[in-house]
Design a protein around this motif. Sequence first.
Motif, PDB file in Angstrom:
ATOM      1  N   PRO A  96       0.811  -1.224   0.000  1.00  0.00           N
ATOM      2  CA  PRO A  96       0.000   0.000   0.000  1.00  0.00           C
ATOM      3  C   PRO A  96       0.845   1.275   0.000  1.00  0.00           C
ATOM      4  N   LYS A  97       2.129   1.162   0.303  1.00  0.00           N
ATOM      5  CA  LYS A  97       3.015   2.332   0.305  1.00  0.00           C
ATOM      6  C   LYS A  97       4.245   2.066  -0.580  1.00  0.00           C
ATOM      7  N   PRO A  98       4.028   1.826  -1.891  1.00  0.00           N
ATOM      8  CA  PRO A  98       5.189   1.575  -2.747  1.00  0.00           C
ATOM      9  C   PRO A  98       6.076   2.811  -2.827  1.00  0.00           C
ATOM     10  N   ASP A  99       7.335   2.607  -3.051  1.00  0.00           N
ATOM     11  CA  ASP A  99       8.365   3.646  -3.113  1.00  0.00           C
ATOM     12  C   ASP A  99       8.649   4.272  -1.753  1.00  0.00           C
ATOM     13  N   GLU A 100       7.957   3.860  -0.717  1.00  0.00           N
ATOM     14  CA  GLU A 100       8.259   4.336   0.633  1.00  0.00           C
ATOM     15  C   GLU A 100       8.642   3.160   1.524  1.00  0.00           C
ATOM     16  N   ALA A 101       7.781   2.150   1.573  1.00  0.00           N
ATOM     17  CA  ALA A 101       8.040   0.994   2.418  1.00  0.00           C
ATOM     18  C   ALA A 101       8.734  -0.130   1.655  1.00  0.00           C
ATOM     19  N   LEU A 102       8.460  -0.270   0.372  1.00  0.00           N
ATOM     20  CA  LEU A 102       9.023  -1.360  -0.428  1.00  0.00           C
ATOM     21  C   LEU A 102       9.208  -0.872  -1.858  1.00  0.00           C
ATOM     22  N   TRP A 103      10.365  -1.114  -2.430  1.00  0.00           N
ATOM     23  CA  TRP A 103      10.625  -0.706  -3.812  1.00  0.00           C
ATOM     24  C   TRP A 103      11.741  -1.571  -4.382  1.00  0.00           C
ATOM     25  N   GLN A 104      11.871  -1.541  -5.699  1.00  0.00           N
ATOM     26  CA  GLN A 104      12.954  -2.254  -6.352  1.00  0.00           C
ATOM     27  C   GLN A 104      14.028  -1.255  -6.752  1.00  0.00           C
ATOM     28  N   SER A 105      15.241  -1.537  -6.335  1.00  0.00           N
ATOM     29  CA  SER A 105      16.360  -0.656  -6.651  1.00  0.00           C
ATOM     30  C   SER A 105      17.007  -1.121  -7.950  1.00  0.00           C
TER      31      SER A 105
END
Length: 131
Positions: A96-105
Amino acid sequence: MLTSFLKALTNLFAKPQTIDYPVTLIEKDKDYRGLIEYGEEECIYCLKCEKACPPGAILFVPVENPPKNEKNKSGLKYHYNPHLCIYCHECVRACPKPDEALWQSNKKPPIGIKDDRVNDSWFELERLKRD
């Protein structure tokens, strides 16, 4: 046979189709999917990423002495196995919080390790999760 010889002779003097890798670096696509990164301070511990992960590369395991965090009331700790991950991006989509809590580097995944016990600690985490 003569045709094959002529083709081989032509290829001998033709420009190579591959790039000269060590000298010329490979450019990554803008959609390159690298390692999963996790922002613990932004995570709301909804466990959607763990449920969405097809190979089960993300686990939230209970901790004996959980840190005092009002978002982490369940006392869980995030674990990620890059050797198991297939980099499909499903966990990030489910978050529910992409790019803040979970993202692909854009970091490269780890290269295979010759240690046969690379996943032993992961198997222990899975056992803790079941119990």
